[in-house]
Design a protein around this motif. Structure first.
Motif, short mmCIF file in Angstrom:
data_model
loop_
_atom_site.label_atom_id
_atom_site.label_comp_id
_atom_site.label_asym_id
_atom_site.label_seq_id
_atom_site.Cartn_x
_atom_site.Cartn_y
_atom_site.Cartn_z
N MET A 285 0.82 -1.20 0.00
CA MET A 285 0.00 0.00 0.00
C MET A 285 0.87 1.27 0.00
O MET A 285 0.51 2.27 -0.62
N ALA A 286 2.00 1.21 0.66
CA ALA A 286 2.92 2.36 0.64
C ALA A 286 3.45 2.60 -0.76
O ALA A 286 3.55 3.74 -1.23
N ALA A 287 3.77 1.50 -1.47
CA ALA A 287 4.25 1.61 -2.85
C ALA A 287 3.14 2.13 -3.77
O ALA A 287 3.40 2.91 -4.69
N SER A 292 5.54 4.13 -6.47
CA SER A 292 6.62 3.19 -6.81
C SER A 292 6.09 1.82 -7.23
O SER A 292 6.85 0.99 -7.73
N LEU A 293 4.78 1.58 -7.03
CA LEU A 293 4.15 0.38 -7.58
C LEU A 293 3.85 0.66 -9.04
O LEU A 293 2.90 1.37 -9.39
N VAL A 320 -3.20 1.55 -10.46
CA VAL A 320 -1.89 1.00 -10.80
C VAL A 320 -1.63 1.22 -12.29
O VAL A 320 -2.48 0.91 -13.13
N CYS A 321 -0.48 1.76 -12.62
CA CYS A 321 -0.06 1.94 -14.02
C CYS A 321 -1.09 2.72 -14.83
O CYS A 321 -1.35 2.40 -16.00
#
Length: 355
Positions: A285-287, A292-293, A320-321
């Motif tokens: 979750m931090a990423a 950074s994810l 994400v992305c």
């Protein structure tokens, strides 16, 4: 194994439009069956017309869930040949499941002969349309007519097949997943690393709730600490964080996926650092929060890779992305499916020709 007897159907079914039927609903003309009797081993291998299996109501599979299964596909190349992708991995995994569930193992070459023979008999059922395949479901069930908790003395090994269309007929669309915080799928020391029905039955409640909320899959946490990532839906899962690929290690509660293994081998060949380790929900979750994810995807036989575009945890959503498929995910999909359908040279000896 004795010679396989073949009884061909007298009423062949019409071949369906594979892109017009739901996955796993229309089966081929024939099936493979073989019996196990304690003291005699595996006997009476046969191919017969697909149809109902007769079992006593007291058959132990109904009462104590002693059963295992596998899933793989046959692919038709542009030249019309039929081939399998890493079938010995499936055979070994079924025997690994068998050991845990106290089911007698099946000799690898006997299993392979059964696969080849059934596919040859039903070769016309392997579709040739782009991105289609023949899904193959081997399974073993306990058949002793006895209500009592012990390993069965008799078993039935069966293989059934169904033609399936493209998993992504309209293009690869990233899915939304929900991280489950109440239910758990499996624990170490249990059956999480096997393919047995109980694992999937345990996942249904959370999956139904997730679907009601508009999510495609559930991301499972470990059953002890409720903090480490394990699997997504019925697939393994991978994350690209700060350029590294991270995937949960095989600790005994995660299925050792064959597509997972293939992805790891390819990624390392391509120069990526791949970490198989414990990944906490807090780290993930931090990423996701700080960007950074970079990519996330599931891996499995049906979809090959399934890109993840959104992750939800405790009612907070993370994109994400940009909600799109990432470059690494796309390259994995293109490479593995290219090998499976014979479009890309197989440099790993993953392909086993059938006919």
């Amino acid at each position: 194994m004795d010679k396989i007897t073949i009884q061909r159907t007298s009423a062949p079914k019409a071949k369906p439009d594979v892109n017009g039927i739901p996955f796993g609903t229309y089966f081929t003309d024939h099936m493979f069956l073989m019996d196990y009797v304690k003291g005699q081993g595996w006997i009476n291998p046969r191919i017969v017309p697909y149809g109902p299996i007769s079992l006593e109501p007291s058959a132990m599979v109904f009462h104590y869930a002693q059963e295992i299964f596998e899933g793989l596909k046959a692919y038709r190349t542009a030249e019309g040949k039929i081939q399998l992708f890493r079938p010995y991995e499936n055979i070994r995994r079924l025997n690994n499941s068998a050991e845990r569930l106290c089911v007698p193992p099946i000799e690898e070459e006997d299993f392979m002969t059964a696969l080849r023979t059934l596919i040859e008999v039903d070769a016309d059922w392997v579709p040739s349309e782009p991105d289609t395949s023949l899904y193959i479901r081997p399974f073993v069930i306990a058949t002793d007519p006895h209500v009592g908790v012990h390993a069965s003395h008799t078993y039935l090994f069966a293989i059934i097949c169904c033609p399936v269309g493209s998993y992504y007929p309209e293009g690869i669309d990233p899915v939304k997943i929900m991280i489950e915080s109440r239910d758990v799928r499996a624990v170490r020391g249990g059956t999480g690393y096997t393919k047995c029905g109980g694992n999937y039955a345990a996942s249904l409640r959370a999956s139904e709730i997730a679907a009601e909320k508009g999510f495609s899959q559930v991301l499972w946490l470990d059953g002890v600490y409720r903090k480490y990532i394990e699997e997504v839906g019925s697939m393994n899962v991978m994350f690209k964080i700060n350029g590294k690929i991270i995937t949960p290690e095989l600790t005994g509660s995660v299925l050792p996926g064959i597509t997972r293994k293939s992805c790891i081998e390819l990624l390392r060949e391509w120069g990526y650092e791949v970490e198989e380790r414990m990944l906490s929900i807090d780290e993930l979750m931090a990423a996701a929060a700080d960007g950074s994810l970079e990519e996330a995807w599931g891996t499995g036989t049906a979809a090959v890779v399934s890109p993840i575009g959104e992750i939800s945890y405790l009612d907070k959503d993370y994109t994400v992305c940009g909600g799109k498929i990432g470059s690494v995910t796309q390259k994995l999909y293109d490479t593995i499916t290219g090998i499976q359908w014979g479009k890309i040279e197989d440099k790993h000896n993953w392909i086993v020709p059938v006919c």
